[in-house]
Design a protein around this motif. Sequence first.
Motif, PDB file in Angstrom:
ATOM      1  N   LYS A 250      -9.989  33.652  51.194  1.00 12.40           N
ATOM      2  CA  LYS A 250     -10.169  32.647  49.890  1.00 12.40           C
ATOM      3  C   LYS A 250     -10.792  31.716  50.113  1.00 12.40           C
ATOM      4  O   LYS A 250     -11.737  31.358  49.547  1.00 12.40           O
ATOM      5  CB  LYS A 250      -8.979  32.710  48.540  1.00 12.40           C
ATOM      6  CG  LYS A 250      -9.899  32.357  47.763  1.00 12.40           C
ATOM      7  CD  LYS A 250      -8.595  32.463  46.542  1.00 12.40           C
ATOM      8  CE  LYS A 250      -8.988  32.083  45.029  1.00 12.40           C
ATOM      9  NZ  LYS A 250      -8.289  31.758  43.303  1.00 12.40           N
ATOM     10  N   ASP A 251      -9.671  30.623  50.839  1.00 16.01           N
ATOM     11  CA  ASP A 251     -10.442  29.758  51.205  1.00 16.01           C
ATOM     12  C   ASP A 251     -11.313  29.577  51.829  1.00 16.01           C
ATOM     13  O   ASP A 251     -12.125  28.420  51.066  1.00 16.01           O
ATOM     14  CB  ASP A 251      -8.829  28.544  51.414  1.00 16.01           C
ATOM     15  CG  ASP A 251      -7.839  28.423  50.835  1.00 16.01           C
ATOM     16  OD1 ASP A 251      -7.946  28.371  49.458  1.00 16.01           O
ATOM     17  OD2 ASP A 251      -6.636  28.312  51.512  1.00 16.01           O
ATOM     18  N   LEU A 252     -11.916  30.301  52.674  1.00 19.38           N
ATOM     19  CA  LEU A 252     -13.005  30.341  53.468  1.00 19.38           C
ATOM     20  C   LEU A 252     -13.798  30.716  53.208  1.00 19.38           C
ATOM     21  O   LEU A 252     -14.723  30.927  54.103  1.00 19.38           O
ATOM     22  CB  LEU A 252     -12.567  30.690  55.014  1.00 19.38           C
ATOM     23  CG  LEU A 252     -11.287  29.954  55.635  1.00 19.38           C
ATOM     24  CD1 LEU A 252     -10.768  30.397  57.645  1.00 19.38           C
ATOM     25  CD2 LEU A 252     -11.833  28.503  56.026  1.00 19.38           C
ATOM     26  N   GLY A 253     -13.753  31.562  52.463  1.00 16.39           N
ATOM     27  CA  GLY A 253     -14.750  32.116  51.345  1.00 16.39           C
ATOM     28  C   GLY A 253     -15.139  33.785  52.058  1.00 16.39           C
ATOM     29  O   GLY A 253     -16.512  33.770  52.488  1.00 16.39           O
TER      30      GLY A 253
ATOM     31  N   LEU B  20     -14.008  43.187  56.241  1.00 21.46           N
ATOM     32  CA  LEU B  20     -13.382  43.399  57.615  1.00 21.46           C
ATOM     33  C   LEU B  20     -12.674  44.083  57.739  1.00 21.46           C
ATOM     34  O   LEU B  20     -12.610  45.121  57.377  1.00 21.46           O
ATOM     35  CB  LEU B  20     -12.368  42.345  57.426  1.00 21.46           C
ATOM     36  CG  LEU B  20     -13.429  40.551  57.788  1.00 21.46           C
ATOM     37  CD1 LEU B  20     -12.270  39.827  57.329  1.00 21.46           C
ATOM     38  CD2 LEU B  20     -14.574  40.135  57.947  1.00 21.46           C
ATOM     39  N   THR B  21     -12.452  44.895  59.294  1.00 16.85           N
ATOM     40  CA  THR B  21     -11.382  45.754  59.564  1.00 16.85           C
ATOM     41  C   THR B  21     -10.501  45.091  60.641  1.00 16.85           C
ATOM     42  O   THR B  21     -10.497  44.369  61.303  1.00 16.85           O
ATOM     43  CB  THR B  21     -12.629  46.599  61.241  1.00 16.85           C
ATOM     44  OG1 THR B  21     -12.862  47.691  60.789  1.00 16.85           O
ATOM     45  CG2 THR B  21     -11.228  48.125  60.908  1.00 16.85           C
TER      46      THR B  21
ATOM     47  N   VAL C 159     -10.181  37.065  60.307  1.00 14.37           N
ATOM     48  CA  VAL C 159     -10.352  36.016  58.895  1.00 14.37           C
ATOM     49  C   VAL C 159     -11.449  34.600  59.637  1.00 14.37           C
ATOM     50  O   VAL C 159     -12.308  34.776  59.286  1.00 14.37           O
ATOM     51  CB  VAL C 159      -9.129  35.208  58.379  1.00 14.37           C
ATOM     52  CG1 VAL C 159     -10.502  34.376  56.966  1.00 14.37           C
ATOM     53  CG2 VAL C 159      -9.313  36.536  57.060  1.00 14.37           C
ATOM     54  N   GLN C 160     -10.712  33.777  60.551  1.00 16.19           N
ATOM     55  CA  GLN C 160     -11.336  32.609  60.902  1.00 16.19           C
ATOM     56  C   GLN C 160     -12.010  33.426  62.442  1.00 16.19           C
ATOM     57  O   GLN C 160     -13.179  32.068  62.065  1.00 16.19           O
ATOM     58  CB  GLN C 160     -10.470  32.418  62.042  1.00 16.19           C
ATOM     59  CG  GLN C 160      -8.885  31.997  61.501  1.00 16.19           C
ATOM     60  CD  GLN C 160      -7.986  31.562  62.456  1.00 16.19           C
ATOM     61  OE1 GLN C 160      -7.582  31.682  63.274  1.00 16.19           O
ATOM     62  NE2 GLN C 160      -6.753  30.449  61.921  1.00 16.19           N
ATOM     63  N   ARG C 161     -12.416  34.202  62.800  1.00 10.19           N
ATOM     64  CA  ARG C 161     -13.426  35.002  63.610  1.00 10.19           C
ATOM     65  C   ARG C 161     -14.503  34.985  61.769  1.00 10.19           C
ATOM     66  O   ARG C 161     -15.498  34.797  62.459  1.00 10.19           O
ATOM     67  CB  ARG C 161     -13.038  35.835  64.040  1.00 10.19           C
ATOM     68  CG  ARG C 161     -12.491  35.758  65.639  1.00 10.19           C
ATOM     69  CD  ARG C 161     -13.122  37.004  66.384  1.00 10.19           C
ATOM     70  NE  ARG C 161     -11.657  37.928  65.515  1.00 10.19           N
ATOM     71  CZ  ARG C 161     -10.689  38.683  66.297  1.00 10.19           C
ATOM     72  NH1 ARG C 161      -9.858  37.264  67.064  1.00 10.19           N
ATOM     73  NH2 ARG C 161      -9.941  39.377  65.751  1.00 10.19           N
ATOM     74  N   ALA C 162     -14.238  35.328  60.998  1.00 10.25           N
ATOM     75  CA  ALA C 162     -15.920  35.784  60.349  1.00 10.25           C
ATOM     76  C   ALA C 162     -16.092  34.632  59.700  1.00 10.25           C
ATOM     77  O   ALA C 162     -16.996  34.389  59.640  1.00 10.25           O
ATOM     78  CB  ALA C 162     -14.621  36.495  59.171  1.00 10.25           C
TER      79      ALA C 162
END
Length: 410
Positions: A143-146, A152-153, A165-168
């Motif tokens: 949520k914080d990173l939008g 995602l898988t 999440v960080q990669r996305a």
Amino acid sequence: MPDFKQFLLADTAEGLTEAEILGVRVKPGDEVTVNQIVVEVETAKAAVELPIPWAGKVTEILVEPGQTVEVGAPILTIDVDPAGASSANGAAAEEEMKPLVGYGSKKVAAKRRARREATPAAPVAVKGGYVPLAKPPVRKLAKDLGVDLTALTGSADGVITREDVQRAAAPAKPPQTGARERRVPIKGVRKATAQAMVASAFTAPHVTEFLTIDVTPMMELRERLKNHPPFASVKLTPLAFAAKAVCLAAKRTPDVNASWDEAAGEIVYQDYVHLGIAAATPRGLMVPKIRDADAMSLPELAAALEQLTATAREGRTPPEDMVNGTITITNVGVFGVDTGTPIINPGEAAILAFGAIKDMPWVVDGELAVRKVLQLALSFDHRLVDGQQGSQFLADVGALLADPALAITY
């Protein structure tokens, strides 16, 4: 038959309500022994390593690094080995987890958790799509990173991880060139320091007095003592002389070593000095204490200061060494600063700022000379300490630093 127990974040008896997980040192399937360190957490006061009171096999990790958890929250689940459990506390079948040694007396009920099957997790299907599998901290990060989790898988058997999440987020939110600000969450030591300083500033009526002194005799004595056998194995710093002077002067003016008990309507005079030393560390400002500093010799104080500073900078100060101080020294001189107006630590009556020692012109016997000069600043709580008492204490500290031979008269 499996006997599952949950290892909980215990109350450390320092007013702890929550802690941040710095690292988990085990993983599901690992065998652990009694008192093995399994997790490291950061409280508002220090980094703390937590040992587990049972032996057995880890079945589930319930937290991850960076997560903030409350006291009583489960950290991991363990299938307890009966022999190891009995050796831990003599009661393998207890349904209640007892706090670790040194972590207070608060008891938190442990709930059994069914063993999780080792089959890959699958997304939950709903009308118009599915609910992606991810832990609450991962959902918050997304949520914080939008980041849209439904796009995602999960890489961990279908479960979305922080790394996913960080990669996305990386390609979608590249670093901004020329950004002129950054935001850091207010937590840990910084949050605790801010709360304590605000409480002190708006509770205790502060008065600050200043004194400039010639400490050339003290510096000359320091050079002589370096070759003296009791000081051969310790680093003798000017701060050690200040610590000794504060302890001696506090005996003559006990008001500066007292505390104000608002609830009881009493002033508490301590016949001991638990000396706080304000230390700048990578984790922020910390004030560990030297217990019964007034009972120590100068070599003992020098050794205690050396150990205290090293431990604080490594972030390994035990929580019990952060509380119940009686008076504090802040050494602003290490930064080349002359002096300042320090804020009193909550629960104490005074704090001494120890400035930089500099070569300055000074009048000696009617003639100008270059001397080693130091500035001191004393902030005190005017509810406890009157001007006369504060001035006398500061004058005594200054006199002892200007002429250490006076110590034999105290």
